[in-house]
Design a protein around this motif. Structure first.
Motif: not given
Length: 330
Positions: A3-14, A16-32
């Motif tokens: 579930k998304k945090p109650a608020t999402r700050g500038p770093v996590s917003t950035f 989650h918007h830009h990291y969509r593929h390859f190692n960047a996407a893996a980073l988001i998948d791991a964090a989520d």
């Protein structure tokens, strides 16, 4: 997905918007995946290899600890002590951005000034290492005289919680992950502590005769037996995950507790690790454990076919703070 945090700050917003593929996407998948594991009531072990404390991971890891996103740490002796070195001697550190082009003579110059280099950062021996040697000798020798024994991290906790060294703090205490861990009495396991700077100093103290019983500091085998019971009890109610930063003993040691419980103790009801992620820049190669893909761990009875597993092949000093920022909603 978490579930998304109650608020999402500038770093996590950035990210989650830009990291969509390859190692960047893996980073988001791991964090989520990490967040989903915690949200479902799971517990998490973080493993620290390399020199993540000198990289000042405490800037984000300390808050992870305070917010109960970390429930156990496995780290090298270097990471255990270097967070405290930074706490008491930060202003004496020197950065060497041109470290790749240092001549042999320049390296000798650093040696002569007692500046121990870790990539682009030099740790001052006198202000960091010797100051903490004095502090640790006090608690080591006291325990030795009283016939008491403690794990390496417990001695650090005694020093930190005594408040005796507060006058030497040179960073904001909230940025020290060891101080955050001590305040929560967070369990830590430190396999191979003996090869750390303070481990060497402890050996010297034994040789000098300052410490009579070499076993005053408890050992790696005792850490494993402690971990076996901790894992058995914890997983009766909560799934335990593993977030591994780097390779080597900090991750290799604790992950083996599960096959040991199954194969050597016949505790067949103990579940496998419930989440696994490794951040590593070790590429897959012949016989490389640090570069092995997580699937290989299935064959060793460490992970299951259904275990959420991730690998981010990148620099941990960049990736780990971003993942923690995502989890924290920064």
């Amino acid at each position: 997905m978490s579930k998304k945090p109650a608020t999402r700050g500038p770093v996590s917003t950035f990210i989650h918007h830009h990291y969509r593929h390859f190692n960047a996407a893996a980073l988001i998948d791991a964090a989520d995946g990490y967040s989903a594991h915690i949200d479902a009531g799971g517990k998490m072990m973080v493993c620290l290899a390399g020199a993540m404390s000198t990289a000042e991971l405490g800037l984000s890891l300390a808050e992870m600890i305070r917010q109960d996103k970390v429930h156990l740490i496995s780290c090298t002796g270097a990471n255990l002590e270097e967070d405290v070195f930074n706490l008491v001697a930060h202003d004496y550190y020197e950065r060497v951005p041109h470290y790749r082009t240092l001549s042999t003579e320049e390296e000798v110059g650093l040696l002569n000034r007692h500046m121990n280099r870790v990539t682009d950062t030099c740790i001052p021996e006198g202000e960091a290492m010797r100051r903490m040697e004095t502090a640790m000798l006090e608690v080591w020798t006291r325990a030795d005289k009283e016939g008491k024994r403690f794990f390496p991290h417990e001695f650090f906790y005694q020093v930190l919680l005594s408040g005796k060294y507060k006058e030497f703090y040179q960073i904001d205490p909230k940025d020290s992950w060891m101080l955050a861990a001590a305040e929560k009495n967070l369990p830590i396991i430190v396999p191979g502590w003996e090869d750390a700077t303070l481990g060497n100093m402890y050996a010297a103290a034994v040789i000098r005769g300052d410490i009579k019983n070499v076993h005053t500091v408890r050992t790696g085998i005792e850490y494993m037996t402690w971990l076996a019971e901790f894992y058995t009890e914890t997983t009766k109610k909560n799934s335990l995950g593993m977030f591994q930063i780097g390779g080597g003993i900090a991750g290799d040691f604790p992950i083996c507790v599960v096959p040991m419980l199954h194969q050597d103790l016949q505790r067949d009801s103990v579940p496998l690790w419930g989440y696994f992620c490794q951040i590593s820049d070790s590429t897959t190669s012949y016989g490389s454990y640090s570069g092995a893909v997580p699937n290989e761990k299935i064959t060793w009875g460490k992970l299951g076919a259904e275990t959420p597993r991730f690998i981010v092949e990148s620099d941990a000093t960049i990736v780990a703070p971003l993942i923690f920022a995502s989890i924290l909603g920064w």
